[in-house]
Design a protein around this motif. Structure first.
Motif, PDB file in Angstrom:
ATOM      1  N   SER A   1       0.821  -1.202   0.000  1.00 47.27           N
ATOM      2  CA  SER A   1       0.000   0.000   0.000  1.00 47.27           C
ATOM      3  C   SER A   1       0.862   1.261   0.000  1.00 47.27           C
ATOM      4  O   SER A   1       0.592   2.212  -0.734  1.00 47.27           O
ATOM      5  N   ASN A   2       1.901   1.257   0.830  1.00 50.78           N
ATOM      6  CA  ASN A   2       2.794   2.422   0.887  1.00 50.78           C
ATOM      7  C   ASN A   2       3.472   2.674  -0.453  1.00 50.78           C
ATOM      8  O   ASN A   2       3.548   3.818  -0.907  1.00 50.78           O
ATOM      9  N   VAL A   3       3.967   1.631  -1.094  1.00 48.67           N
ATOM     10  CA  VAL A   3       4.637   1.795  -2.390  1.00 48.67           C
ATOM     11  C   VAL A   3       3.651   2.286  -3.445  1.00 48.67           C
ATOM     12  O   VAL A   3       3.977   3.174  -4.241  1.00 48.67           O
ATOM     13  N   LEU A   4       2.456   1.732  -3.444  1.00 53.52           N
ATOM     14  CA  LEU A   4       1.456   2.174  -4.420  1.00 53.52           C
ATOM     15  C   LEU A   4       1.134   3.655  -4.252  1.00 53.52           C
ATOM     16  O   LEU A   4       1.014   4.395  -5.237  1.00 53.52           O
ATOM     17  N   HIS A   5       1.000   4.112  -3.000  1.00 55.59           N
ATOM     18  CA  HIS A   5       0.660   5.517  -2.753  1.00 55.59           C
ATOM     19  C   HIS A   5       1.852   6.455  -2.937  1.00 55.59           C
ATOM     20  O   HIS A   5       1.680   7.564  -3.457  1.00 55.59           O
ATOM     21  N   GLU A   6       3.025   6.040  -2.514  1.00 52.61           N
ATOM     22  CA  GLU A   6       4.177   6.942  -2.515  1.00 52.61           C
ATOM     23  C   GLU A   6       5.003   6.908  -3.795  1.00 52.61           C
ATOM     24  O   GLU A   6       5.680   7.887  -4.111  1.00 52.61           O
ATOM     25  N   VAL A   7       4.936   5.812  -4.544  1.00 53.95           N
ATOM     26  CA  VAL A   7       5.752   5.689  -5.752  1.00 53.95           C
ATOM     27  C   VAL A   7       4.890   5.580  -7.013  1.00 53.95           C
ATOM     28  O   VAL A   7       5.084   6.328  -7.973  1.00 53.95           O
ATOM     29  N   VAL A   8       3.963   4.637  -6.998  1.00 53.06           N
ATOM     30  CA  VAL A   8       3.199   4.354  -8.208  1.00 53.06           C
ATOM     31  C   VAL A   8       2.222   5.477  -8.537  1.00 53.06           C
ATOM     32  O   VAL A   8       2.132   5.904  -9.706  1.00 53.06           O
ATOM     33  N   LYS A   9       1.476   5.968  -7.552  1.00 53.30           N
ATOM     34  CA  LYS A   9       0.518   7.044  -7.829  1.00 53.30           C
ATOM     35  C   LYS A   9       1.192   8.302  -8.385  1.00 53.30           C
ATOM     36  O   LYS A   9       0.696   8.854  -9.372  1.00 53.30           O
ATOM     37  N   PRO A  10       2.310   8.765  -7.819  1.00 53.67           N
ATOM     38  CA  PRO A  10       2.964   9.929  -8.425  1.00 53.67           C
ATOM     39  C   PRO A  10       3.447   9.666  -9.861  1.00 53.67           C
ATOM     40  O   PRO A  10       3.368  10.547 -10.717  1.00 53.67           O
ATOM     41  N   TYR A  11       3.919   8.455 -10.102  1.00 52.91           N
ATOM     42  CA  TYR A  11       4.328   8.073 -11.460  1.00 52.91           C
ATOM     43  C   TYR A  11       3.134   8.152 -12.407  1.00 52.91           C
ATOM     44  O   TYR A  11       3.221   8.740 -13.491  1.00 52.91           O
ATOM     45  N   LEU A  12       2.018   7.574 -11.995  1.00 50.88           N
ATOM     46  CA  LEU A  12       0.814   7.603 -12.826  1.00 50.88           C
ATOM     47  C   LEU A  12       0.298   9.030 -13.015  1.00 50.88           C
ATOM     48  O   LEU A  12      -0.165   9.387 -14.104  1.00 50.88           O
ATOM     49  N   ALA A  13       0.377   9.833 -11.972  1.00 55.68           N
ATOM     50  CA  ALA A  13      -0.056  11.233 -12.075  1.00 55.68           C
ATOM     51  C   ALA A  13       0.807  11.987 -13.084  1.00 55.68           C
ATOM     52  O   ALA A  13       0.290  12.798 -13.876  1.00 55.68           O
ATOM     53  N   LEU A  14       2.098  11.714 -13.070  1.00 56.51           N
ATOM     54  CA  LEU A  14       2.993  12.346 -14.041  1.00 56.51           C
ATOM     55  C   LEU A  14       2.630  11.928 -15.459  1.00 56.51           C
ATOM     56  O   LEU A  14       2.537  12.770 -16.363  1.00 56.51           O
ATOM     57  N   ARG A  15       2.388  10.638 -15.668  1.00 57.20           N
ATOM     58  CA  ARG A  15       2.004  10.143 -16.989  1.00 57.20           C
ATOM     59  C   ARG A  15       0.677  10.771 -17.434  1.00 57.20           C
ATOM     60  O   ARG A  15       0.508  11.144 -18.591  1.00 57.20           O
ATOM     61  N   ARG A  16      -0.269  10.879 -16.498  1.00 55.64           N
ATOM     62  CA  ARG A  16      -1.562  11.499 -16.797  1.00 55.64           C
ATOM     63  C   ARG A  16      -1.373  12.954 -17.217  1.00 55.64           C
ATOM     64  O   ARG A  16      -1.937  13.412 -18.208  1.00 55.64           O
ATOM     65  N   ASP A  17      -0.574  13.692 -16.447  1.00 55.69           N
ATOM     66  CA  ASP A  17      -0.380  15.114 -16.721  1.00 55.69           C
ATOM     67  C   ASP A  17       0.371  15.353 -18.027  1.00 55.69           C
ATOM     68  O   ASP A  17      -0.002  16.232 -18.811  1.00 55.69           O
ATOM     69  N   VAL A  18       1.411  14.576 -18.270  1.00 54.29           N
ATOM     70  CA  VAL A  18       2.155  14.700 -19.529  1.00 54.29           C
ATOM     71  C   VAL A  18       1.238  14.325 -20.693  1.00 54.29           C
ATOM     72  O   VAL A  18       1.246  14.980 -21.740  1.00 54.29           O
ATOM     73  N   GLY A  19       0.441  13.277 -20.496  1.00 50.24           N
ATOM     74  CA  GLY A  19      -0.509  12.882 -21.533  1.00 50.24           C
ATOM     75  C   GLY A  19      -1.512  13.983 -21.830  1.00 50.24           C
ATOM     76  O   GLY A  19      -1.879  14.210 -22.989  1.00 50.24           O
ATOM     77  N   GLY A  20      -1.968  14.669 -20.796  1.00 50.88           N
ATOM     78  CA  GLY A  20      -2.905  15.773 -20.994  1.00 50.88           C
ATOM     79  C   GLY A  20      -2.305  16.905 -21.810  1.00 50.88           C
ATOM     80  O   GLY A  20      -2.942  17.427 -22.737  1.00 50.88           O
ATOM     81  N   HIS A  21      -1.070  17.274 -21.488  1.00 52.28           N
ATOM     82  CA  HIS A  21      -0.397  18.340 -22.237  1.00 52.28           C
ATOM     83  C   HIS A  21      -0.132  17.892 -23.672  1.00 52.28           C
ATOM     84  O   HIS A  21      -0.310  18.669 -24.620  1.00 52.28           O
ATOM     85  N   THR A  22       0.274  16.654 -23.832  1.00 55.98           N
ATOM     86  CA  THR A  22       0.561  16.138 -25.164  1.00 55.98           C
ATOM     87  C   THR A  22      -0.714  16.062 -25.995  1.00 55.98           C
ATOM     88  O   THR A  22      -0.709  16.381 -27.187  1.00 55.98           O
ATOM     89  N   MET A  23      -1.817  15.659 -25.368  1.00 53.69           N
ATOM     90  CA  MET A  23      -3.083  15.584 -26.103  1.00 53.69           C
ATOM     91  C   MET A  23      -3.521  16.949 -26.608  1.00 53.69           C
ATOM     92  O   MET A  23      -4.112  17.050 -27.686  1.00 53.69           O
ATOM     93  N   GLN A  24      -3.223  18.011 -25.880  1.00 56.42           N
ATOM     94  CA  GLN A  24      -3.555  19.349 -26.370  1.00 56.42           C
ATOM     95  C   GLN A  24      -2.854  19.608 -27.702  1.00 56.42           C
ATOM     96  O   GLN A  24      -3.461  20.144 -28.630  1.00 56.42           O
ATOM     97  N   LEU A  25      -1.589  19.202 -27.789  1.00 57.80           N
ATOM     98  CA  LEU A  25      -0.856  19.365 -29.053  1.00 57.80           C
ATOM     99  C   LEU A  25      -1.399  18.437 -30.130  1.00 57.80           C
ATOM    100  O   LEU A  25      -1.523  18.833 -31.295  1.00 57.80           O
ATOM    101  N   ILE A  26      -1.732  17.220 -29.747  1.00 59.76           N
ATOM    102  CA  ILE A  26      -2.273  16.262 -30.703  1.00 59.76           C
ATOM    103  C   ILE A  26      -3.602  16.773 -31.265  1.00 59.76           C
ATOM    104  O   ILE A  26      -3.870  16.641 -32.463  1.00 59.76           O
ATOM    105  N   TYR A  27      -4.442  17.363 -30.408  1.00 61.00           N
ATOM    106  CA  TYR A  27      -5.711  17.925 -30.882  1.00 61.00           C
ATOM    107  C   TYR A  27      -5.473  19.017 -31.929  1.00 61.00           C
ATOM    108  O   TYR A  27      -6.165  19.082 -32.947  1.00 61.00           O
ATOM    109  N   LEU A  28      -4.467  19.867 -31.682  1.00 64.99           N
ATOM    110  CA  LEU A  28      -4.145  20.917 -32.647  1.00 64.99           C
ATOM    111  C   LEU A  28      -3.663  20.328 -33.964  1.00 64.99           C
ATOM    112  O   LEU A  28      -4.046  20.787 -35.044  1.00 64.99           O
ATOM    113  N   LEU A  29      -2.817  19.314 -33.863  1.00 66.87           N
ATOM    114  CA  LEU A  29      -2.345  18.650 -35.082  1.00 66.87           C
ATOM    115  C   LEU A  29      -3.503  18.006 -35.830  1.00 66.87           C
ATOM    116  O   LEU A  29      -3.571  18.063 -37.061  1.00 66.87           O
ATOM    117  N   ASN A  30      -4.397  17.389 -35.090  1.00 63.61           N
ATOM    118  CA  ASN A  30      -5.545  16.736 -35.712  1.00 63.61           C
ATOM    119  C   ASN A  30      -6.415  17.758 -36.440  1.00 63.61           C
ATOM    120  O   ASN A  30      -6.909  17.485 -37.538  1.00 63.61           O
TER     121      ASN A  30
END
Length: 82
Positions: free
Chosen positions: A42-71
């Motif tokens: 539980s500690n590893v999931l909250h302290e390591v995995v969740k921040p990793y996933l949050a980073l991927r989510r946030d980078v994906g969100g910014h990247t999708m904004q560019l992808i939408y413009l390209l589309n």
């Protein structure tokens, strides 16, 4: 764009979109399944995995904004017959 390029762009679009969404879903699922931080897992999931996933989510969100413009650009190009 040729057909192969369009297919590649579509695959990139879908991958980034799905990764962003799945990252958010996994964060929520961790919160539901591991509410208590009562184990090493539980500690590893909250302290390591969740921040990793949050980073991927946030980078994906910014990247999708560019992808939408390209589309939009691709759509305009296709509609104009270029």
């Amino acid at each position: 764009m040729n057909d192969q390029q369009k297919k590649c762009f579509e695959m990139v679009y879908n991958f980034i979109h799905d990764e962003k969404l799945q990252s958010q879903n996994l964060i929520a699922f961790i919160d539901i399944c591991f509410k208590e931080r009562d184990s090493d897992i539980s500690n590893v999931l909250h302290e390591v995995v969740k921040p990793y996933l949050a980073l991927r989510r946030d980078v994906g969100g910014h990247t999708m904004q560019l992808i939408y413009l390209l589309n939009e650009s691709i759509t305009r190009e296709t509609m104009s017959g270029a």
